[in-house]
Design a protein around this motif. Sequence first.
Motif, short mmCIF file in Angstrom:
data_model
loop_
_atom_site.label_atom_id
_atom_site.label_comp_id
_atom_site.label_asym_id
_atom_site.label_seq_id
_atom_site.Cartn_x
_atom_site.Cartn_y
_atom_site.Cartn_z
N TRP A 85 0.89 -1.17 0.02
CA TRP A 85 -0.19 -0.05 -0.16
C TRP A 85 0.83 1.35 0.09
N ARG A 86 2.02 1.32 0.49
CA ARG A 86 2.73 2.35 0.40
C ARG A 86 3.51 2.75 -0.74
N PRO B 255 0.37 6.36 -2.84
CA PRO B 255 0.56 7.63 -3.70
C PRO B 255 0.42 7.76 -5.12
N LEU B 256 0.25 6.69 -5.85
CA LEU B 256 -0.03 6.49 -7.01
C LEU B 256 -1.70 6.92 -7.27
N VAL B 257 -2.47 6.38 -6.49
CA VAL B 257 -3.81 6.53 -6.38
C VAL B 257 -4.15 7.93 -6.01
N VAL B 258 -3.44 8.71 -5.22
CA VAL B 258 -3.76 9.97 -4.72
C VAL B 258 -3.23 10.89 -5.90
N LEU B 259 -2.21 10.65 -6.50
CA LEU B 259 -1.53 11.48 -7.81
C LEU B 259 -2.81 11.19 -8.80
N LEU B 260 -3.43 10.01 -8.94
CA LEU B 260 -4.54 10.24 -10.13
C LEU B 260 -5.56 10.73 -9.50
N LEU B 261 -5.97 10.70 -8.37
CA LEU B 261 -7.16 11.53 -7.90
C LEU B 261 -7.04 13.10 -7.94
N ARG B 262 -5.88 13.61 -7.88
CA ARG B 262 -5.37 14.82 -8.05
C ARG B 262 -5.37 15.41 -9.33
N PHE C 30 -4.95 14.60 6.39
CA PHE C 30 -4.91 14.87 7.76
C PHE C 30 -3.38 15.17 8.14
N LYS C 31 -3.23 15.72 9.29
CA LYS C 31 -1.81 15.63 9.89
C LYS C 31 -1.95 14.78 11.20
N VAL C 32 -0.48 14.20 11.05
CA VAL C 32 -0.25 13.20 12.26
C VAL C 32 -0.11 14.14 13.48
N ARG C 33 -0.58 13.80 14.82
CA ARG C 33 -0.64 14.64 15.79
C ARG C 33 0.75 14.70 16.24
N LYS C 34 1.64 13.81 16.54
CA LYS C 34 2.86 13.98 17.08
C LYS C 34 3.95 14.74 16.09
N THR C 35 3.98 14.50 14.93
CA THR C 35 4.93 15.08 13.82
C THR C 35 4.73 16.21 13.28
N ASN C 36 3.11 16.31 13.19
CA ASN C 36 2.43 17.28 12.29
C ASN C 36 2.76 17.19 10.76
N ARG C 37 3.09 16.02 10.48
CA ARG C 37 3.30 15.50 9.11
C ARG C 37 1.96 15.41 8.47
N SER C 38 1.85 15.75 7.20
CA SER C 38 0.45 15.40 6.52
C SER C 38 0.46 14.49 5.68
N PHE C 39 -0.53 13.73 5.60
CA PHE C 39 -0.88 12.29 5.03
C PHE C 39 -2.23 12.36 4.00
N ASN C 40 -2.13 11.71 2.91
CA ASN C 40 -3.15 11.44 2.11
C ASN C 40 -3.43 10.18 1.99
N ILE C 41 -4.66 9.74 2.42
CA ILE C 41 -4.86 8.30 2.33
C ILE C 41 -6.09 7.86 1.68
N THR D 217 -12.58 17.17 8.24
CA THR D 217 -11.05 17.02 7.81
C THR D 217 -11.33 17.41 6.44
N MET D 218 -10.15 17.39 5.46
CA MET D 218 -10.19 17.42 4.17
C MET D 218 -10.25 16.32 3.40
N ILE D 219 -11.11 16.37 2.16
CA ILE D 219 -11.03 15.10 1.47
C ILE D 219 -10.97 15.66 -0.10
N ARG D 220 -10.61 14.69 -0.93
CA ARG D 220 -10.57 14.95 -2.47
C ARG D 220 -11.80 13.89 -3.02
N LEU D 221 -12.82 14.55 -3.56
CA LEU D 221 -13.88 14.08 -4.00
C LEU D 221 -14.20 14.61 -5.33
N LYS D 222 -14.05 13.55 -6.45
CA LYS D 222 -14.36 13.72 -7.94
C LYS D 222 -13.63 15.09 -8.35
N GLY D 223 -12.29 15.44 -7.93
CA GLY D 223 -11.56 16.42 -8.43
C GLY D 223 -11.71 17.77 -7.60
#
Length: 144
Positions: free
Chosen positions: A4-5, A9-16, A32-43, A74-80
């Motif tokens: 999945w790693r 990212p390929l699915v996220v790239l396609l959806l963008r 979303f951002k991870v609470r401890k590191t403040n790093r942003s993730f797209n799932i 939270t933020m989502i990406r829906l249909k572009g």
Amino acid sequence: MNLWRLINPLVVLLLRSPMHFLASNNQIFITFKVRKTNRSFNIPVSYHQDGNELIALTLKKNLWWKNLKNLESTMIRLKGKSLTVGLSIVENDVELVKQKMRELIIEKPIDAFFAKVKLDQDKIPIESSLVEAANKHIVLKFNL
């Protein structure tokens, strides 16, 4: 290595991309951002739309969703389109998880494979298999 790693990212790239229509009827991605590191993730996740509500499921043992537990939106990406949506998580109501999982799988039978739900010859979830899977999943509700 977790496959999945590489795929996510390929699915996220396609959806963008302008080609998002190839996947956006089946997939959204959550930002979303991870609470401890403040790093942003797209799932990316499969979803089922019911009126103004999007339903997604993930395994309880996955850790990423726990970063969403105390959020009201939270933020989502829906249909572009990027949207800020309301969020609630259902983790202990097995009947509701089972109901939403059934709805998702009937609409998108491929998700039965990922949830490890067996289907009958008409592609309807087998109840015992659905119950077993529902005990291992949580529901993410996004309100548009």
